[in-house]
Design an enzyme around this catalytic site. Structure first.
Site, mmCIF file in Angstrom:
data_model
loop_
_atom_site.group_PDB
_atom_site.id
_atom_site.type_symbol
_atom_site.label_atom_id
_atom_site.label_comp_id
_atom_site.label_asym_id
_atom_site.label_seq_id
_atom_site.Cartn_x
_atom_site.Cartn_y
_atom_site.Cartn_z
ATOM 1 N N GLY A 74 -14.596 28.052 27.987
ATOM 2 C CA GLY A 74 -13.730 29.225 27.758
ATOM 3 C C GLY A 74 -14.145 30.382 28.660
ATOM 4 N NE ARG B 66 -20.199 42.219 47.017
ATOM 5 C CZ ARG B 66 -19.394 43.238 46.812
ATOM 6 N NH1 ARG B 66 -19.830 44.311 46.174
ATOM 7 N NH2 ARG B 66 -18.145 43.222 47.257
ATOM 8 N NE ARG C 37 -13.192 24.591 26.154
ATOM 9 C CZ ARG C 37 -12.506 25.652 25.744
ATOM 10 N NH1 ARG C 37 -11.197 25.645 25.761
ATOM 11 N NH2 ARG C 37 -13.141 26.711 25.307
ATOM 12 C CG ASP D 245 -24.987 25.474 23.502
ATOM 13 O OD1 ASP D 245 -25.820 25.980 24.270
ATOM 14 O OD2 ASP D 245 -25.027 25.577 22.264
ATOM 15 C CB THR E 299 -19.551 31.566 25.238
ATOM 16 O OG1 THR E 299 -18.754 31.473 24.035
ATOM 17 C CG2 THR E 299 -21.003 31.631 24.821
ATOM 18 C CB ILE E 300 -16.013 35.682 23.519
ATOM 19 C CG1 ILE E 300 -15.238 34.531 22.866
ATOM 20 C CG2 ILE E 300 -15.386 36.130 24.836
ATOM 21 C CD1 ILE E 300 -13.880 34.947 22.300
ATOM 22 C CG ASP E 301 -17.359 31.351 20.825
ATOM 23 O OD1 ASP E 301 -16.430 32.151 20.657
ATOM 24 O OD2 ASP E 301 -17.190 30.166 21.170
ATOM 25 C CG ASP F 185 -21.483 29.431 20.461
ATOM 26 O OD1 ASP F 185 -21.554 29.906 21.620
ATOM 27 O OD2 ASP F 185 -20.717 28.503 20.168
ATOM 28 C CG MET G 8 -10.821 33.508 19.110
ATOM 29 S SD MET G 8 -10.684 33.366 20.899
ATOM 30 C CE MET G 8 -9.153 32.461 21.024
ATOM 31 N NE ARG H 167 -15.704 26.301 20.769
ATOM 32 C CZ ARG H 167 -15.715 25.628 21.914
ATOM 33 N NH1 ARG H 167 -16.302 24.476 21.984
ATOM 34 N NH2 ARG H 167 -15.155 26.129 22.988
ATOM 35 C CB ILE I 30 -5.753 39.819 22.434
ATOM 36 C CG1 ILE I 30 -5.707 41.189 23.096
ATOM 37 C CG2 ILE I 30 -6.361 39.925 21.063
ATOM 38 C CD1 ILE I 30 -4.814 42.183 22.376
HETATM 39 P P1 ADP Z 1 -18.690 25.640 26.597
HETATM 40 O O1 ADP Z 1 -19.364 25.460 27.909
HETATM 41 O O2 ADP Z 1 -18.107 26.999 26.438
HETATM 42 O O3 ADP Z 1 -19.564 25.201 25.441
HETATM 43 P P2 ADP Z 1 -17.173 23.189 26.341
HETATM 44 O O4 ADP Z 1 -17.971 22.654 25.194
HETATM 45 O O5 ADP Z 1 -15.696 23.040 26.303
HETATM 46 O O6 ADP Z 1 -17.400 24.733 26.588
HETATM 47 O O7 ADP Z 1 -17.747 22.502 27.660
HETATM 48 C C1 ADP Z 1 -17.268 22.852 28.925
HETATM 49 C C2 ADP Z 1 -17.327 21.663 29.836
HETATM 50 O O8 ADP Z 1 -18.690 21.257 30.014
HETATM 51 C C3 ADP Z 1 -16.632 20.406 29.331
HETATM 52 O O9 ADP Z 1 -15.253 20.430 29.519
HETATM 53 C C4 ADP Z 1 -17.287 19.347 30.200
HETATM 54 O O10 ADP Z 1 -16.765 19.394 31.496
HETATM 55 C C5 ADP Z 1 -18.726 19.855 30.239
HETATM 56 N N1 ADP Z 1 -19.509 19.198 29.183
HETATM 57 C C6 ADP Z 1 -19.462 19.422 27.857
HETATM 58 N N2 ADP Z 1 -20.286 18.590 27.189
HETATM 59 C C7 ADP Z 1 -20.854 17.796 28.125
HETATM 60 C C8 ADP Z 1 -21.788 16.710 28.074
HETATM 61 N N3 ADP Z 1 -22.298 16.260 26.932
HETATM 62 N N4 ADP Z 1 -22.157 16.135 29.245
HETATM 63 C C9 ADP Z 1 -21.641 16.567 30.418
HETATM 64 N N5 ADP Z 1 -20.746 17.581 30.520
HETATM 65 C C10 ADP Z 1 -20.367 18.183 29.407
HETATM 66 O O1 F6P Z 2 -15.447 29.399 23.020
HETATM 67 C C1 F6P Z 2 -14.576 30.473 23.190
HETATM 68 C C2 F6P Z 2 -13.353 30.313 22.341
HETATM 69 O O2 F6P Z 2 -12.497 31.425 22.545
HETATM 70 C C3 F6P Z 2 -13.614 30.126 20.855
HETATM 71 O O3 F6P Z 2 -13.898 31.332 20.196
HETATM 72 C C4 F6P Z 2 -12.328 29.461 20.407
HETATM 73 O O4 F6P Z 2 -12.556 28.648 19.292
HETATM 74 C C5 F6P Z 2 -11.952 28.620 21.594
HETATM 75 O O5 F6P Z 2 -12.652 29.137 22.715
HETATM 76 C C6 F6P Z 2 -10.478 28.593 21.878
HETATM 77 O O6 F6P Z 2 -10.268 27.701 22.907
HETATM 78 P P1 F6P Z 2 -8.892 27.577 23.702
HETATM 79 O O7 F6P Z 2 -8.836 28.677 24.693
HETATM 80 O O8 F6P Z 2 -8.990 26.238 24.336
HETATM 81 O O9 F6P Z 2 -7.791 27.706 22.708
#
Ligand code: ADP
Ligand code: F6P
Length: 324
Positions: free
Chosen positions: A15, A29, A76, A107, A129-131, A133, A173, A175, A255
């Site tokens: 996200g 930079r 993603r 993560d 991430t805005i979360d 977490d 939001m 998650r 938003i």
């Molecule tokens: P965030 O990075 O915000 O936690 P996601 O969980 O959607 O968001 O992960 C973002 C991207 O990171 C995924 O779409 C994928 O490309 C990669 N990713 C997530 N989990 C794994 C994993 N276990 N191994 C390799 N790549 C991963």
């Molecule tokens: O991880 C950021 C986040 O905005 C969460 O707070 C929310 O659950 C999710 O992404 C929404 O994802 P998407 O933009 O795919 O609807």
């Protein structure tokens, strides 16, 4: 012996979050200032696999610091979880002369970064991430802006809620993490904060509380509902029926992910981007940049991914005491 880094690439993944551009700008930079070639990768790991890679100059990040979203785009990319795909991505890095990558994301993105590192590409994660977490850090890029956006929206809802003497359920939001909800709950003076981590699903208690608050003359009742708890619309119907107080649900939604970053997000995102470049220049790999007790530090990605955090119990306790 650590690998010499000549070319650094940067991508954003998962996200988007306000402040990601400030981080990209800092990578570009500070990387250029250290004499490195800097490349941008569009659309996260998906763009890496498509070889959507381009040279970045100091000018290519002009006028981006104050903009929300990510100029690199994000995605993603589920196929990146497959080892053969990760290996192909590492070969693509070699083909383009990329020795080190800065991955700005959450993560999930760090798990991908860890895999790239295992295939020989030096990687540094920056928490975006805005979360909020990500367990190893007290700060993530975008959280401050998102909380402020949500807070301003809730203030507005509170105005009309008071005029109409309504109960308002406002879904924010996060998650499965209740940080945005907890912060808004305190910042907006909510009567109830429902988070995935803490909510006991005792709706009768909330209903009795609303009835009590009405008896003592409260003109509104604000419930901040973290999206992990969900079901705001149906909860509004049930609460209206049980209390007789008109109840509306508002889902603030995306938003919260956009808009110009706050000063906090611009500054910490810039510092973290610079720190990621410094770590790569020191030959480090498989590290995550973090802010701990006000200090910029870094952790091994595998260690960072094993860490756990939850809402601060003192903050939760104070929020409850303030809502009475
Ligand atoms: P965030 O990075 O915000 O936690 P996601 O969980 O959607 O968001 O992960 C973002 C991207 O990171 C995924 O779409 C994928 O490309 C990669 N990713 C997530 N989990 C794994 C994993 N276990 N191994 C390799 N790549 C991963
Ligand atoms: O991880 C950021 C986040 O905005 C969460 O707070 C929310 O659950 C999710 O992404 C929404 O994802 P998407 O933009 O795919 O609807």
């Amino acid at each position: 012996m650590s690998k010499e880094i000549n070319t650094i690439a940067v991508l954003t993944s998962g996200g988007d979050a306000p402040g990601m551009n400030a981080c990209i700008r800092a990578v570009v930079r500070t990387g250029l200032a250290a004499g490195k070639t800097v490349k941008g990768i569009r659309r996260g790991y998906a763009g890496l696999l498509d070889e959507d890679i381009f040279d970045m100059s100091a000018k290519s990040v002009s006028d981006t610091l104050q903009r929300g979203g990510t100029i690199l785009g994000t995605a993603r990319c589920l196929e990146f979880k497959q080892p053969e795909v990760q290996q192909r991505a590492a070969s693509i890095c070699n083909k383009h002369g990329i020795d080190g990558i800065v991955v700005i994301g959450g993560d999930g993105s760090f798990q991908g970064a860890e895999k790239l590192a295992s295939f020989g590409v030096n990687t540094i994660g920056v928490p975006g991430t805005i979360d909020l977490d990500i367990a190893c850090t007290d700060y993530t890029i975008g959280f401050d802006t998102a909380v402020n956006t949500a807070m301003e929206a809730i203030d507005k809802i509170r105005d009309t809620s008071t005029s109409h003497e309504r109960c308002s359920i406002i879904e924010v939001m996060g998650r499965k993490a209740g940080y945005i909800a907890e912060w808004c709950g305190i910042a907006n003076g909510a009567e109830e904060i429902l988070t995935y981590e803490e909510y006991d699903h005792d709706e009768n208690r909330i209903i009795e509380n609303i009835k009590h608050m009405r008896r003592i003359g409260k003109k509104h009742f604000i419930i901040v509902n973290a999206e992990g708890v969900g079901d705001s619309e149906n909860m509004a119907k049930r609460i209206q029926e049980a209390t007789g107080m008109e109840t509306r649900a508002t889902i603030i939604g995306h938003i919260q992910r956009g808009g110009s970053p706050t000063a906090t997000d611009r500054v910490y995102a810039s510092l973290m981007g610079a720190k990621a470049v410094d770590l790569l220049c020191e030959g480090k790999s498989n590290r995550v940049v973090a802010l701990k007790h006000g200090e910029l530090v870094d952790f091994d990605i595998n260690e960072a991914l094993k860490m756990q955090k939850t809402l601060d119990p003192y903050m939760v306790d104070v929020s409850k005491r303030l809502s009475r």
